[in-house]
Design a protein around this motif. Structure first.
Motif, mmCIF file in Angstrom:
data_model
loop_
_atom_site.group_PDB
_atom_site.id
_atom_site.type_symbol
_atom_site.label_atom_id
_atom_site.label_comp_id
_atom_site.label_asym_id
_atom_site.label_seq_id
_atom_site.Cartn_x
_atom_site.Cartn_y
_atom_site.Cartn_z
ATOM 1 N N ASP A 171 0.831 -1.207 0.000
ATOM 2 C CA ASP A 171 0.000 0.000 0.000
ATOM 3 C C ASP A 171 0.863 1.254 0.000
ATOM 4 O O ASP A 171 0.585 2.216 -0.724
ATOM 5 C CB ASP A 171 -0.932 0.023 1.218
ATOM 6 C CG ASP A 171 -2.023 -1.038 1.139
ATOM 7 O OD1 ASP A 171 -2.327 -1.501 0.019
ATOM 8 O OD2 ASP A 171 -2.556 -1.405 2.200
ATOM 9 N N LEU A 172 1.923 1.224 0.808
ATOM 10 C CA LEU A 172 2.834 2.356 0.853
ATOM 11 C C LEU A 172 3.530 2.535 -0.491
ATOM 12 O O LEU A 172 3.685 3.652 -0.976
ATOM 13 C CB LEU A 172 3.869 2.165 1.967
ATOM 14 C CG LEU A 172 4.889 3.289 2.134
ATOM 15 C CD1 LEU A 172 4.181 4.604 2.460
ATOM 16 C CD2 LEU A 172 5.897 2.940 3.224
ATOM 17 N N HIS A 173 3.920 1.426 -1.092
ATOM 18 C CA HIS A 173 4.569 1.472 -2.400
ATOM 19 C C HIS A 173 3.628 2.063 -3.447
ATOM 20 O O HIS A 173 4.039 2.894 -4.269
ATOM 21 C CB HIS A 173 5.016 0.055 -2.803
ATOM 22 C CG HIS A 173 5.802 0.018 -4.064
ATOM 23 N ND1 HIS A 173 5.233 -0.232 -5.290
ATOM 24 C CD2 HIS A 173 7.133 0.228 -4.282
ATOM 25 C CE1 HIS A 173 6.160 -0.181 -6.218
ATOM 26 N NE2 HIS A 173 7.331 0.081 -5.648
ATOM 27 N N GLU A 194 1.134 4.111 -2.900
ATOM 28 C CA GLU A 194 0.965 5.537 -2.605
ATOM 29 C C GLU A 194 2.179 6.339 -3.076
ATOM 30 O O GLU A 194 2.033 7.439 -3.617
ATOM 31 C CB GLU A 194 0.748 5.743 -1.104
ATOM 32 C CG GLU A 194 -0.621 5.315 -0.625
ATOM 33 C CD GLU A 194 -0.821 5.579 0.853
ATOM 34 O OE1 GLU A 194 -0.270 6.577 1.361
ATOM 35 O OE2 GLU A 194 -1.540 4.789 1.493
#
Length: 57
Positions: A4-6, A8
């Motif tokens: 998810d961070l990637h 974003e």
């Protein structure tokens, strides 16, 4: 979570790249407008002098 961070970060990077490209385009347009504003315009047409010789004599 890391994925998810990637995602974003990828979306953020695309947004930043798009903003940079839009800024570059705006700078180019501004430069073109400034160049046109400083380019002298020569108009040909009837002048106030009736005869060319009046310019020299």
């Amino acid at each position: 979570m890391a994925e998810d961070l990637h995602d974003e970060l990828d979306a953020f990077a695309r947004d930043v790249e798009r903003a940079i490209l839009e800024f570059d385009d705006a700078i180019d347009r501004h430069s073109q407008v400034r160049q046109r504003a400083h380019t002298p315009v020569f108009r040909s047409g009837p002048g106030e002098v009736e005869d060319v010789q009046d310019l020299f004599f």
